[in-house]
Scaffold this active site. Structure first.
Site, PDB file in Angstrom:
ATOM      1  N   THR A  40       4.650  42.600  18.222  1.00 27.17           N
ATOM      2  CA  THR A  40       5.875  42.383  18.897  1.00 27.17           C
ATOM      3  C   THR A  40       7.239  42.335  18.032  1.00 27.17           C
ATOM      4  OG1 THR A  40       5.192  40.000  18.303  1.00 27.17           O
ATOM      5  CG2 THR A  40       4.631  40.571  20.541  1.00 27.17           C
ATOM      6  N   HIS A  64       4.582  56.029  31.534  1.00 28.90           N
ATOM      7  CA  HIS A  64       4.585  55.351  30.413  1.00 28.90           C
ATOM      8  C   HIS A  64       5.388  54.000  31.089  1.00 28.90           C
ATOM      9  CE1 HIS A  64       2.680  57.561  27.575  1.00 28.90           C
ATOM     10  NE2 HIS A  64       2.982  58.464  28.313  1.00 28.90           N
ATOM     11  N   ARG A  65       4.722  52.814  31.536  1.00 22.38           N
ATOM     12  CA  ARG A  65       5.296  51.840  32.183  1.00 22.38           C
ATOM     13  C   ARG A  65       6.345  51.244  31.510  1.00 22.38           C
ATOM     14  NH1 ARG A  65      -0.416  50.255  33.963  1.00 22.38           N
ATOM     15  NH2 ARG A  65      -0.620  51.261  31.983  1.00 22.38           N
ATOM     16  N   GLU A  71      16.718  58.270  37.379  1.00 21.55           N
ATOM     17  CA  GLU A  71      16.439  59.585  37.485  1.00 21.55           C
ATOM     18  C   GLU A  71      17.439  60.047  38.258  1.00 21.55           C
ATOM     19  OE1 GLU A  71      12.810  60.727  39.183  1.00 21.55           O
ATOM     20  OE2 GLU A  71      13.009  62.737  38.462  1.00 21.55           O
ATOM     21  N   SER A  73      18.772  61.849  41.775  1.00 21.34           N
ATOM     22  CA  SER A  73      18.111  61.742  43.027  1.00 21.34           C
ATOM     23  C   SER A  73      18.525  63.082  44.041  1.00 21.34           C
ATOM     24  CB  SER A  73      18.945  60.401  43.663  1.00 21.34           C
ATOM     25  OG  SER A  73      18.223  60.587  45.024  1.00 21.34           O
ATOM     26  N   ARG A 143      13.963  68.785  50.242  1.00 15.39           N
ATOM     27  CA  ARG A 143      13.634  68.866  48.913  1.00 15.39           C
ATOM     28  C   ARG A 143      12.334  69.180  48.675  1.00 15.39           C
ATOM     29  NH1 ARG A 143      13.968  62.393  46.562  1.00 15.39           N
ATOM     30  NH2 ARG A 143      13.124  61.432  48.226  1.00 15.39           N
ATOM     31  N   ARG A 161       8.163  49.824  19.761  1.00 17.12           N
ATOM     32  CA  ARG A 161       6.492  49.759  20.055  1.00 17.12           C
ATOM     33  C   ARG A 161       6.088  50.712  21.108  1.00 17.12           C
ATOM     34  NH1 ARG A 161       3.212  44.277  21.577  1.00 17.12           N
ATOM     35  NH2 ARG A 161       1.392  44.895  20.829  1.00 17.12           N
ATOM     36  N   ARG A 170       1.487  61.596  23.394  1.00 16.98           N
ATOM     37  CA  ARG A 170       2.226  62.628  24.016  1.00 16.98           C
ATOM     38  C   ARG A 170       2.535  63.668  22.856  1.00 16.98           C
ATOM     39  NH1 ARG A 170       0.552  62.814  29.408  1.00 16.98           N
ATOM     40  NH2 ARG A 170       1.158  60.641  30.388  1.00 16.98           N
TER      41      ARG A 170
HETATM   42  C1  LIG Z   1      -3.915  63.633  27.453  1.00 14.71           C
HETATM   43  C2  LIG Z   1      -3.621  62.752  28.285  1.00 14.71           C
HETATM   44  C3  LIG Z   1      -4.045  62.901  29.952  1.00 14.71           C
HETATM   45  C4  LIG Z   1      -4.085  62.140  30.877  1.00 14.71           C
HETATM   46  N1  LIG Z   1      -4.793  62.468  32.074  1.00 14.71           N
HETATM   47  C5  LIG Z   1      -4.364  61.417  33.080  1.00 14.71           C
HETATM   48  C6  LIG Z   1      -5.183  61.799  34.382  1.00 14.71           C
HETATM   49  O1  LIG Z   1      -5.836  62.624  34.450  1.00 14.71           O
HETATM   50  N2  LIG Z   1      -4.915  60.661  35.391  1.00 14.71           N
HETATM   51  C7  LIG Z   1      -3.903  59.734  35.390  1.00 14.71           C
HETATM   52  O2  LIG Z   1      -3.868  58.919  36.082  1.00 14.71           O
HETATM   53  N3  LIG Z   1      -3.057  59.498  34.020  1.00 14.71           N
HETATM   54  C8  LIG Z   1      -3.278  60.367  33.090  1.00 14.71           C
HETATM   55  N4  LIG Z   1      -2.714  59.773  32.024  1.00 14.71           N
HETATM   56  C9  LIG Z   1      -1.795  59.217  31.897  1.00 14.71           C
HETATM   57  C10 LIG Z   1      -2.513  57.533  31.027  1.00 14.71           C
HETATM   58  O3  LIG Z   1      -3.791  57.163  31.857  1.00 14.71           O
HETATM   59  C11 LIG Z   1      -1.289  56.612  30.971  1.00 14.71           C
HETATM   60  O4  LIG Z   1      -0.890  56.353  32.252  1.00 14.71           O
HETATM   61  C12 LIG Z   1      -0.118  57.075  30.042  1.00 14.71           C
HETATM   62  O5  LIG Z   1      -0.602  57.805  29.050  1.00 14.71           O
HETATM   63  C13 LIG Z   1       0.541  56.103  29.708  1.00 14.71           C
HETATM   64  O6  LIG Z   1       0.108  55.225  28.613  1.00 14.71           O
HETATM   65  P1  LIG Z   1       0.336  53.730  28.694  1.00 14.71           P
HETATM   66  O7  LIG Z   1      -0.553  53.052  29.862  1.00 14.71           O
HETATM   67  O8  LIG Z   1      -0.532  53.255  27.213  1.00 14.71           O
HETATM   68  O9  LIG Z   1       1.495  53.348  28.300  1.00 14.71           O
HETATM   69  P2  LIG Z   1       2.578  52.214  28.929  1.00 14.71           P
HETATM   70  O10 LIG Z   1       2.391  52.383  30.550  1.00 14.71           O
HETATM   71  O11 LIG Z   1       3.941  52.548  28.508  1.00 14.71           O
HETATM   72  O12 LIG Z   1       1.686  50.911  28.733  1.00 14.71           O
HETATM   73  C14 LIG Z   1       1.935  50.590  27.229  1.00 14.71           C
HETATM   74  C15 LIG Z   1       0.836  49.741  26.907  1.00 14.71           C
HETATM   75  O13 LIG Z   1       1.188  48.383  27.600  1.00 14.71           O
HETATM   76  C16 LIG Z   1      -0.225  47.750  28.014  1.00 14.71           C
HETATM   77  N5  LIG Z   1      -0.186  47.738  29.642  1.00 14.71           N
HETATM   78  C17 LIG Z   1       0.659  48.487  30.093  1.00 14.71           C
HETATM   79  N6  LIG Z   1       0.488  48.140  31.704  1.00 14.71           N
HETATM   80  C18 LIG Z   1      -0.719  47.409  31.502  1.00 14.71           C
HETATM   81  C19 LIG Z   1      -1.618  46.962  32.362  1.00 14.71           C
HETATM   82  N7  LIG Z   1      -1.388  46.887  34.028  1.00 14.71           N
HETATM   83  N8  LIG Z   1      -2.585  46.137  32.182  1.00 14.71           N
HETATM   84  C20 LIG Z   1      -3.040  46.110  30.812  1.00 14.71           C
HETATM   85  N9  LIG Z   1      -2.278  46.544  29.609  1.00 14.71           N
HETATM   86  C21 LIG Z   1      -1.245  47.235  30.233  1.00 14.71           C
HETATM   87  C22 LIG Z   1      -1.367  48.927  27.491  1.00 14.71           C
HETATM   88  O14 LIG Z   1      -1.454  48.171  26.150  1.00 14.71           O
HETATM   89  C23 LIG Z   1      -0.557  50.088  27.181  1.00 14.71           C
HETATM   90  O15 LIG Z   1      -1.003  50.944  26.368  1.00 14.71           O
HETATM   91  C24 LIG Z   1      -2.928  60.993  30.646  1.00 14.71           C
HETATM   92  C25 LIG Z   1      -2.342  60.704  29.478  1.00 14.71           C
HETATM   93  C26 LIG Z   1      -2.528  61.575  28.287  1.00 14.71           C
HETATM   94  C27 LIG Z   1      -1.741  61.241  27.110  1.00 14.71           C
END
Ligand SMILES: Cc1cc2nc3c(=O)[nH]c(=O)nc-3n(C[C@H](O)[C@H](O)[C@H](O)COP(=O)(O)OP(=O)(O)OC[C@H]3O[C@@H](n4cnc5c(N)ncnc54)[C@H](O)[C@@H]3O)c2cc1C
Length: 209
Positions: A40, A64-65, A71, A73, A143, A161, A170
């Site tokens: 944190t 990456h939520r 964005e 439009s 579009r 973080r 990535r």
């Molecule tokens: C090489 C590669 C291949 C991929 N292939 C696919 C694919 O085939 N299909 C697909 O759908 N996606 C795919 N993804 C996307 C992947 O599943 C993730 O959605 C994306 O990398 C975002 O990562 P993240 O959730 O860690 O990041 P963020 O969404 O930024 O989240 C950051 C962190 O917050 C926490 N967090 C966020 N939301 C939640 C939640 N709801 N519950 C619990 N903890 C949470 C977790 O610790 C997470 O690591 C791929 C990603 C990569 C890098």
């Protein structure tokens, strides 16, 4: 809006302490926080990027939520005639199984054919888009003719973080080459603004705390 000091002060508030400048003990503190995954304190800062990418890269990025996006439009503004054509060296073939692909170069002929075919599709798609708009079709529907190689632009605001999580995933070998190039660029800004945090991230195996 990002500095190593923001991490140190976020951690030191536990002891009601605040620093105006970094010293050696603060660098050790950052390394400790990173190593023991105290995540944190790395959240009290912000990076804002103005990014221009093809739609398929943006789609990966938006997964990456933890961060904020706004964005361009295509509902409100006219799409631009701006598409991604990979350089010949970037046209590749995939070898192996899903999850464990490796990517090899193709012959110069296949690379050139790929580039030509893409240019032809883009030209046709954009001509269709323009024709539909001229016929009075709403931009939000016209579009649909736009391929995922079309460029978009967006703002991305993110703390260190979450940025490290993005870079960890990535800028890795396993990520698609196109988004990896953007992640490498993001990492350069990160290293410039937060050198101690970046060094600690690298020495901890590039895993976000
Ligand atoms: C090489 C590669 C291949 C991929 N292939 C696919 C694919 O085939 N299909 C697909 O759908 N996606 C795919 N993804 C996307 C992947 O599943 C993730 O959605 C994306 O990398 C975002 O990562 P993240 O959730 O860690 O990041 P963020 O969404 O930024 O989240 C950051 C962190 O917050 C926490 N967090 C966020 N939301 C939640 C939640 N709801 N519950 C619990 N903890 C949470 C977790 O610790 C997470 O690591 C791929 C990603 C990569 C890098």
């Amino acid at each position: 809006m990002a500095s190593d000091l923001s991490v140190v002060n976020a951690a030191r508030v536990s002891f009601a302490r605040r620093k105006e400048a970094m010293d050696e003990s603060d660098e050790g503190l950052i390394r400790f926080l990173m190593r023991d995954r105290h995540g944190t304190p790395f959240e009290h800062n912000a990076f804002r990027f103005h990014v221009r990418t093809p739609l398929f890269v943006a789609r990966e990025w938006f997964r990456h939520r933890v961060g904020s996006f706004n964005e361009f439009s295509m509902r409100y503004a006219r799409a631009t005639d701006d598409f991604y054509v990979p350089e010949a060296d970037d046209v590749r073939t995939q070898v192996g199984k899903p999850g464990a692909y490796s990517f090899d170069p193709v012959s110069p002929e296949v690379a050139e054919t790929t580039r030509e075919e893409l240019r032809a599709v883009y030209e046709h798609a954009y001509a269709t888009y323009e024709r539909l708009v001229e016929l009075g079709v709403a931009r939000e529907l016209a579009r649909l003719a736009m391929p995922v190689g079309a460029y978009t632009e967006f703002y991305w605001t993110v703390n260190a973080r979450s940025l490290m999580n993005f870079v960890s995933l990535r800028a890795a070998e396993t990520a698609q080459r196109e988004i990896r190039r953007y992640a490498d660029a993001v990492e350069l800004f990160f290293a410039e603004r937060m050198p101690v945090t970046h060094a600690a991230f690298v020495s901890s195996g590039r895993v976000a705390p």
